[in-house]
Design a protein around this motif. Structure first.
Motif, PDB file in Angstrom:
ATOM      1  N   LEU A 193      71.360  21.179  33.732  1.00  0.00           N
ATOM      2  CA  LEU A 193      72.699  21.742  33.870  1.00  0.00           C
ATOM      3  C   LEU A 193      73.272  21.423  35.256  1.00  0.00           C
ATOM      4  CD1 LEU A 193      74.951  23.476  32.662  1.00  0.00           C
ATOM      5  CD2 LEU A 193      73.784  25.491  33.579  1.00  0.00           C
ATOM      6  N   SER A 194      72.427  21.492  36.291  1.00  0.00           N
ATOM      7  CA  SER A 194      72.889  21.180  37.647  1.00  0.00           C
ATOM      8  C   SER A 194      73.336  19.732  37.759  1.00  0.00           C
ATOM      9  CB  SER A 194      71.766  21.478  38.643  1.00  0.00           C
ATOM     10  OG  SER A 194      72.147  21.113  39.951  1.00  0.00           O
ATOM     11  N   ASN A 195      72.587  18.826  37.135  1.00  0.00           N
ATOM     12  CA  ASN A 195      72.970  17.409  37.171  1.00  0.00           C
ATOM     13  C   ASN A 195      74.279  17.163  36.440  1.00  0.00           C
ATOM     14  OD1 ASN A 195      70.688  16.786  38.617  1.00  0.00           O
ATOM     15  ND2 ASN A 195      69.457  16.311  36.801  1.00  0.00           N
ATOM     16  N   ALA A 196      74.506  17.915  35.345  1.00  0.00           N
ATOM     17  CA  ALA A 196      75.759  17.752  34.612  1.00  0.00           C
ATOM     18  C   ALA A 196      76.956  18.131  35.498  1.00  0.00           C
ATOM     19  CB  ALA A 196      75.721  18.605  33.346  1.00  0.00           C
ATOM     20  N   PHE A 197      76.830  19.190  36.293  1.00  0.00           N
ATOM     21  CA  PHE A 197      77.921  19.601  37.176  1.00  0.00           C
ATOM     22  C   PHE A 197      78.099  18.618  38.329  1.00  0.00           C
ATOM     23  CE2 PHE A 197      78.144  23.590  35.015  1.00  0.00           C
ATOM     24  CZ  PHE A 197      79.398  24.100  35.324  1.00  0.00           C
ATOM     25  N   SER A 198      76.996  18.182  38.944  1.00  0.00           N
ATOM     26  CA  SER A 198      77.114  17.320  40.125  1.00  0.00           C
ATOM     27  C   SER A 198      77.690  15.954  39.786  1.00  0.00           C
ATOM     28  CB  SER A 198      75.744  17.166  40.777  1.00  0.00           C
ATOM     29  OG  SER A 198      74.837  16.533  39.890  1.00  0.00           O
ATOM     30  N   SER A 199      77.568  15.527  38.518  1.00  0.00           N
ATOM     31  CA  SER A 199      78.101  14.227  38.120  1.00  0.00           C
ATOM     32  C   SER A 199      79.471  14.332  37.459  1.00  0.00           C
ATOM     33  CB  SER A 199      77.114  13.548  37.165  1.00  0.00           C
ATOM     34  OG  SER A 199      76.913  14.332  36.002  1.00  0.00           O
ATOM     35  N   ASN A 200      80.005  15.544  37.305  1.00  0.00           N
ATOM     36  CA  ASN A 200      81.305  15.715  36.664  1.00  0.00           C
ATOM     37  C   ASN A 200      82.417  15.173  37.581  1.00  0.00           C
ATOM     38  OD1 ASN A 200      83.845  17.777  36.332  1.00  0.00           O
ATOM     39  ND2 ASN A 200      82.888  17.280  34.358  1.00  0.00           N
ATOM     40  N   PRO A 239      84.681  11.280  45.079  1.00  0.00           N
ATOM     41  CA  PRO A 239      84.900  10.095  44.232  1.00  0.00           C
ATOM     42  C   PRO A 239      84.742   8.797  45.006  1.00  0.00           C
ATOM     43  CG  PRO A 239      86.629  11.732  43.895  1.00  0.00           C
ATOM     44  CD  PRO A 239      85.857  12.182  45.079  1.00  0.00           C
ATOM     45  N   SER A 240      84.976   8.813  46.328  1.00  0.00           N
ATOM     46  CA  SER A 240      84.876   7.587  47.124  1.00  0.00           C
ATOM     47  C   SER A 240      83.437   7.261  47.494  1.00  0.00           C
ATOM     48  CB  SER A 240      85.707   7.747  48.407  1.00  0.00           C
ATOM     49  OG  SER A 240      85.227   8.858  49.170  1.00  0.00           O
ATOM     50  N   TYR A 241      82.448   8.050  47.018  1.00  0.00           N
ATOM     51  CA  TYR A 241      81.016   7.822  47.286  1.00  0.00           C
ATOM     52  C   TYR A 241      80.718   7.747  48.775  1.00  0.00           C
ATOM     53  CZ  TYR A 241      80.432   6.947  42.334  1.00  0.00           C
ATOM     54  OH  TYR A 241      80.404   7.092  40.983  1.00  0.00           O
ATOM     55  N   GLY A 242      81.412   8.573  49.520  1.00  0.00           N
ATOM     56  CA  GLY A 242      81.132   8.665  50.946  1.00  0.00           C
ATOM     57  C   GLY A 242      80.004   9.641  51.191  1.00  0.00           C
ATOM     58  N   PRO A 243      79.982  10.283  52.345  1.00  0.00           N
ATOM     59  CA  PRO A 243      78.918  11.260  52.620  1.00  0.00           C
ATOM     60  C   PRO A 243      79.057  12.490  51.721  1.00  0.00           C
ATOM     61  CG  PRO A 243      80.590  11.315  54.333  1.00  0.00           C
ATOM     62  CD  PRO A 243      80.936  10.139  53.480  1.00  0.00           C
ATOM     63  N   ASN A 244      78.008  13.306  51.681  1.00  0.00           N
ATOM     64  CA  ASN A 244      78.032  14.514  50.871  1.00  0.00           C
ATOM     65  C   ASN A 244      79.127  15.451  51.381  1.00  0.00           C
ATOM     66  OD1 ASN A 244      75.795  13.923  49.144  1.00  0.00           O
ATOM     67  ND2 ASN A 244      74.453  14.231  50.913  1.00  0.00           N
ATOM     68  N   ARG A 245      79.964  15.922  50.464  1.00  0.00           N
ATOM     69  CA  ARG A 245      81.108  16.764  50.834  1.00  0.00           C
ATOM     70  C   ARG A 245      80.929  18.223  50.416  1.00  0.00           C
ATOM     71  NH1 ARG A 245      85.716  13.884  52.087  1.00  0.00           N
ATOM     72  NH2 ARG A 245      85.118  11.895  53.020  1.00  0.00           N
ATOM     73  N   GLY A 246      79.890  18.531  49.643  1.00  0.00           N
ATOM     74  CA  GLY A 246      79.722  19.914  49.188  1.00  0.00           C
ATOM     75  C   GLY A 246      78.454  20.070  48.344  1.00  0.00           C
ATOM     76  N   VAL A 247      78.326  21.226  47.708  1.00  0.00           N
ATOM     77  CA  VAL A 247      77.142  21.511  46.901  1.00  0.00           C
ATOM     78  C   VAL A 247      77.563  22.171  45.595  1.00  0.00           C
ATOM     79  CG1 VAL A 247      75.550  21.752  48.844  1.00  0.00           C
ATOM     80  CG2 VAL A 247      76.828  23.747  48.040  1.00  0.00           C
ATOM     81  N   VAL A 248      76.689  21.996  44.583  1.00  0.00           N
ATOM     82  CA  VAL A 248      76.771  22.744  43.327  1.00  0.00           C
ATOM     83  C   VAL A 248      75.529  23.631  43.280  1.00  0.00           C
ATOM     84  CG1 VAL A 248      76.684  22.623  40.812  1.00  0.00           C
ATOM     85  CG2 VAL A 248      78.104  21.011  42.079  1.00  0.00           C
ATOM     86  N   ALA A 249      75.716  24.926  43.104  1.00  0.00           N
ATOM     87  CA  ALA A 249      74.594  25.866  43.110  1.00  0.00           C
ATOM     88  C   ALA A 249      74.600  26.691  41.825  1.00  0.00           C
ATOM     89  CB  ALA A 249      74.657  26.776  44.330  1.00  0.00           C
ATOM     90  N   ILE A 250      73.412  26.922  41.287  1.00  0.00           N
ATOM     91  CA  ILE A 250      73.227  27.743  40.080  1.00  0.00           C
ATOM     92  C   ILE A 250      72.271  28.863  40.432  1.00  0.00           C
ATOM     93  CG2 ILE A 250      72.399  27.787  37.699  1.00  0.00           C
ATOM     94  CD1 ILE A 250      73.042  24.847  37.487  1.00  0.00           C
ATOM     95  N   GLU A 251      72.718  30.091  40.212  1.00  0.00           N
ATOM     96  CA  GLU A 251      71.863  31.251  40.466  1.00  0.00           C
ATOM     97  C   GLU A 251      71.220  31.702  39.153  1.00  0.00           C
ATOM     98  OE1 GLU A 251      73.864  34.350  42.496  1.00  0.00           O
ATOM     99  OE2 GLU A 251      74.205  33.180  44.333  1.00  0.00           O
TER     100      GLU A 251
END
Length: 614
Positions: free
Chosen positions: A66-73, A185-197
């Motif tokens: 589920l985490s991978n689905a969000f991070s690749s959306n 979208p520009s595949y630059g540095p990491n800009r944030g996180v997706v977290a699942i509790e």
């Protein structure tokens, strides 16, 4: 001097034997059972912890999907480069990410019903928090503080991190957060996180299945020594004591003193989450079954000792009483004309027997002549008995030679009759000649020598008749070396084996792939003839029964009326006939495997002339 009677000696020896037996058997049983129970308890705990470890990893790996689905959306990645001052864009992304979350979670609601919340946050300070189909708004300062911690604790290579934290203070300690960094979208540095509790209460249902008895407990710590799933109330030790011991053990099982008692700890480190799952039980509880065995062994041993001593006393009296009675009876013979012989000086019951025995010795000289005459008479009777036994064996041998299957003769005569009625053919002549030879060969009762060639000719005539009866050609593969065709063997031993094969090896009829092979060899002073087929073979039970009859050296018993013949009578007669000629060391042996055929071996001595043995 105190009299040492035979009864006291018997009781003393019985006591020593019984005590030694009970002590050795009881001690050995206790130590062996205790060691086995300790090993089984250790294995049981290790299996439970391994199972909980596996289920926990499987559980967390499901959330990773589920985490991978969000991070690749694409909407989530675009949100990371959002202009924080554009309220409309923030509203639009919130709506689309919420719809995506509802669609993803709803489609797999049965799998992710333990979900607490999902949130997406970027370095621009904006975040979208999804909980139970709602989007929450939290204090930006709190979000920024948690964001910094997430960015610091989460790897930059796209791998997930499992953190013992929550974005809301009220959820601290009750959830585990799975986070992954996201690029724009520009595949630059990491800009944030997706977290699942993930709710620990639901995950704990898997761990609570670990049954550790009344005083056992279970806990989980992360790789820093912090408790993910703490021990039960009243069982927790200082963190730096219990957690550090578990971290040092890795995947080992160890025993240490905890809360004043020795306990066994089984620790397993998860390769997926880097968590240590630890189960603990008191050593005393683990060894309680062994203590029960020890107590039971002592009680049963004492009871057995008392009963055994009682039986020993009863047994000793049963021995001593007849000896004393015999002594007293022999003293009565002293009233006769017996000469007294000086005693050896023994004072126990055996001494009394010697005294009485010496009194009878003076009468033995008068009995020697009568004993000698009785011995001569006995030897004469034994010689007469031996001659009778020899005659019985000769009669048995002749009777065995005359045992021909009457059904075979009746069926053959009926076949000859049918040929005579239906057609005028030379086949009738061939069958009659073969039958005449078989009858002449079979009814001879003398013990004249016959050769392998004679037996093969007898089999050939049998095959002529059988082929006419069944109207089917069938050849036997004879692989006997020419030099062995004149070797001596017992009459009427080869044809019964061939007949047994046709009756039992091919129950559904003869097929093209069926074969019968006859071979022979001489080795180590033995002459062996082999008859083998590729028929149905025998079941292990039937083979064991037949070998038992051969070993017992007895004829097969007739089958029940109406039942199919079991094939044992012909084989046993062959076996007995060989033994009556050559001796008990020779005979017939059978090897068979169900579905792969049977091999019968006739073993005889390598000799020029068979001779009758008693």
């Amino acid at each position: 001097m105190k009299r040492r009677t035979l009864s006291r000696q018997i009781y003393a020896y019985f006591l020593i034997v019984i005590v030694l037996s009970l002590v050795s058997v009881g001690a050995f049983s206790y130590f062996q059972s205790s060691r086995k129970l300790d090993d089984q308890a250790k294995l049981y705990m290790e299996q439970m912890v391994d199972s909980a470890n596996y289920q926990t990893d499987s559980y967390l790996q499901s959330y990773e999907l589920l985490s991978n689905a969000f991070s690749s959306n694409s909407d989530v990645r675009a949100f990371m480069e959002l202009n924080p001052d554009d309220p409309y864009a923030y509203y639009d992304f919130s709506r689309r990410i919420k719809d995506f979350a509802q669609t993803s979670v709803t489609s797999i609601v049965t799998l992710y019903k333990q979900l607490n919340m999902i949130y997406v946050t970027g370095e621009h300070g904006r975040s979208i928090i999804y909980e139970n189909q709602n989007v929450l708004n939290l204090d930006p300062v709190l979000v920024k503080e948690k964001f910094d911690k997430l960015m610091t604790s989460t790897p930059s290579d796209g791998k997930i991190a499992l953190l013992n934290m929550s974005i809301r203070p009220v959820d601290e300690g009750s959830v585990v957060t799975m986070s992954v960094k996201v690029r724009g979208p520009s595949y630059g540095p990491n800009r944030g996180v997706v977290a699942i509790e993930i709710k620990l209460d639901e995950l704990a249902k898997t761990w609570d299945r670990v049954s550790l008895g009344k005083d056992g407990f279970f806990f989980i710590i992360d790789d820093t020594g912090k408790y993910i799933y703490p021990p039960a109330m009243g069982k927790r030790a200082p963190m730096d004591e219990l957690a550090s011991e578990a971290l040092r053990s890795g995947n080992q099982t160890f025993i240490t003193k905890y809360n004043g008692e020795d306990r066994m700890f089984v620790s397993r480190k998860s390769a997926y989450s880097d968590w240590n799952l630890v189960a603990s039980m008191p050593v005393a509880e683990l060894r309680k079954p062994a203590e029960t065995i020890r107590t039971t062994t002592l009680v049963v041993g004492l009871v057995t000792l008392v009963v055994s001593l009682g039986l020993a006393i009863r047994f000793g009296r049963s021995i001593i009483a007849p000896i004393r009675w015999l002594k007293d009876s022999m003293r009565e013979t002293e009233k006769g004309n017996w000469q007294y012989i000086e005693e050896s000086g023994r004072a126990d019951e055996i001494g009394g027997l010697i005294h009485s025995y010496n009194l009878m010795v003076t009468r033995l000289q008068g009995m020697i002549e009568r004993v000698y005459e009785a011995e001569l008479e006995q030897q004469k009777n034994l010689l007469e008995l031996g001659e009778t036994k020899l005659e019985r064996q000769r009669a048995e041998f002749q009777a065995l030679q005359l045992q021909i299957n009457p059904h075979f003769l009746y069926n053959t005569l009926e076949t000859i009759n049918m040929y005579a009625i239906v057609q005028n053919s030379g086949e009738i002549t061939e069958m009659v000649e073969a039958m005449a030879f078989m009858l002449r060969y079979s009814v001879q009762t003398n013990l004249e020598e016959i050769t392998v060639a004679n037996e093969l000719n007898h089999v050939r005539n049998y095959m002529i008749i059988l082929q006419h009866r069944t109207d089917r050609e069938f050849e036997i593969d004879v692989a006997i070396p020419p030099g062995l065709l004149l070797e001596k063997m017992v009459r009427l031993t080869l044809q019964p084996l061939i007949e047994n094969i046709f009756q039992h090896a091919f129950p559904d009829g003869i097929e093209d792939h069926h074969t019968i092979r006859i071979d022979a060899k001489k080795e180590s002073g033995l002459f062996q003839v082999f008859v083998e087929d590729n028929g149905v073979g025998m079941t292990p039970e039937r083979l064991a029964e037949l070998r038992k009859k051969l070993k017992e050296n007895r004829l097969a018993e007739p089958e029940e009326s109406g039942a199919k013949r079991g094939g044992g009578i012909g084989l046993m007669n062959v076996h007995r006939r060989i033994q009556m000629v050559f001796g008990e060391a020779y005979g017939l042996s059978v090897d068979s495997e169900q579905g792969h055929g049977t091999r019968m071996t006739m073993t005889m001595p390598e000799t020029d002339r068979p001779r009758m043995r008693g």
